[in-house]
Scaffold this active site. Structure first.
Site, PDB file in Angstrom:
ATOM      1  N   LYS A   1       0.823  -1.213   0.000  1.00 13.07           N
ATOM      2  CA  LYS A   1       0.000   0.000   0.000  1.00 13.07           C
ATOM      3  C   LYS A   1       0.857   1.264   0.000  1.00 13.07           C
ATOM      4  CE  LYS A   1      -2.231  -1.053   3.782  1.00 13.07           C
ATOM      5  NZ  LYS A   1      -1.541  -2.318   4.105  1.00 13.07           N
TER       6      LYS A   1
ATOM      7  N   ARG B   1     -10.760  -0.113   8.634  1.00 13.96           N
ATOM      8  CA  ARG B   1     -10.312  -1.504   8.788  1.00 13.96           C
ATOM      9  C   ARG B   1     -11.497  -2.457   8.981  1.00 13.96           C
ATOM     10  NH1 ARG B   1      -4.729  -1.891  10.093  1.00 13.96           N
ATOM     11  NH2 ARG B   1      -3.814   0.109  10.660  1.00 13.96           N
TER      12      ARG B   1
ATOM     13  N   ARG C   1      11.839  -7.159   5.786  1.00 11.37           N
ATOM     14  CA  ARG C   1      11.683  -5.712   5.670  1.00 11.37           C
ATOM     15  C   ARG C   1      12.742  -4.964   6.485  1.00 11.37           C
ATOM     16  NH1 ARG C   1       5.741  -3.175   6.182  1.00 11.37           N
ATOM     17  NH2 ARG C   1       5.890  -3.937   8.319  1.00 11.37           N
TER      18      ARG C   1
ATOM     19  N   ARG D   1      12.980  -4.094  12.339  1.00 10.31           N
ATOM     20  CA  ARG D   1      12.234  -3.920  13.583  1.00 10.31           C
ATOM     21  C   ARG D   1      12.027  -5.271  14.273  1.00 10.31           C
ATOM     22  NH1 ARG D   1       7.112  -0.332  11.849  1.00 10.31           N
ATOM     23  NH2 ARG D   1       6.478  -2.426  11.273  1.00 10.31           N
TER      24      ARG D   1
ATOM     25  N   ARG E   1      -0.181 -10.769  12.607  1.00  5.66           N
ATOM     26  CA  ARG E   1      -0.706  -9.572  11.948  1.00  5.66           C
ATOM     27  C   ARG E   1      -1.619  -9.947  10.772  1.00  5.66           C
ATOM     28  NH1 ARG E   1       4.228  -5.898  10.470  1.00  5.66           N
ATOM     29  NH2 ARG E   1       2.626  -4.368   9.943  1.00  5.66           N
TER      30      ARG E   1
END
Length: 216
Positions: A17, A92, A131, A164, A175
């Protein structure tokens, strides 16, 4: 000029996104609206909504949909949204979608399209666990799909890239579970309103071409 310019981007964490928002914004002056950014700004500016949200967050509670929707409505009323907007991370749930619809109606606006970036779970998990973020400017890279030119160095500002702690496989799976539980009904909701556009391509250039073809 875009024919469809009031947009929602929907997709699981790692679906792209943010990447495709940035690509679209390079060519068109849309406002990119992230609820996380709005929340932080409201709290920083000590607004009534921000103060209410800060108290709840301090108590470890979720900020109610009505407060978040109020913040989004306030943001959508700002001048830079007149050229169009990309809502990223809101709504959401179906309840949030209904609150958004009410807010837009009061502002005399309407949604033009909901773009759903549909990516296989296996690919999402690979992306999420590879990531990297820039410590300096916050840019996002991916060691597998979108690596920096120089290892662990940001292409944009030269800052150090890091991973992270919440980008672990276990966290990534959790998630995704939350996303599907909350957001699957939202996909059906917008499909029923003939606003949904699903992108299932994985190639970056093909996705970009499809996005522009649908919106311009």
């Amino acid at each position: 000029m875009l024919k469809k310019k009031n947009l929602i981007f929907v997709g699981a964490p790692g679906a792209g996104k943010g990447t495709f928002s940035a690509i679209l914004l390079e060519k068109h002056p849309l406002a990119h609206i992230s609820t996380g950014d709005i929340l932080r700004n409201e709290i920083k500016n000590d607004t009534p909504l921000g103060r209410e949200a800060a108290v709840l967050m301090k108590e470890g509670k979720l900020v109610p949909d009505e407060i978040v929707a109020g913040m989004v409505k306030k943001r959508l009323a700002e001048k830079d949204c007149e050229n169009g907007f990309i809502l990223d991370g809101f709504p959401r749930t179906v309840k949030q979608a209904e609150l958004l619809e009410e807010a837009l109606k009061e502002l005399g606006r309407k949604l033009d399209a909901v773009i759903y970036f549909k990516v296989p779970d296996e690919t999402l998990l690979q992306r999420l666990t590879a990531r990297q973020n820039c410590k300096k400017c916050g840019a996002i890279f991916n060691k597998l799909f979108m690596p920096s030119k120089k290892e662990n160095v940001c292409d944009h500002c030269g800052g150090e890239l890091f991973q992270r702690p919440d980008d672990s496989l276990e966290t990534a799976k959790s998630r995704l579970e939350v996303f599907y539980k909350q957001t699957s009904p939202l996909i059906e909701y917008y499909d029923g309103k003939s606003l949904l556009m699903s992108i299932t391509e994985l190639d970056k250039d093909k996705i970009t071409a499809q996005l522009f073809a649908e919106l311009e």
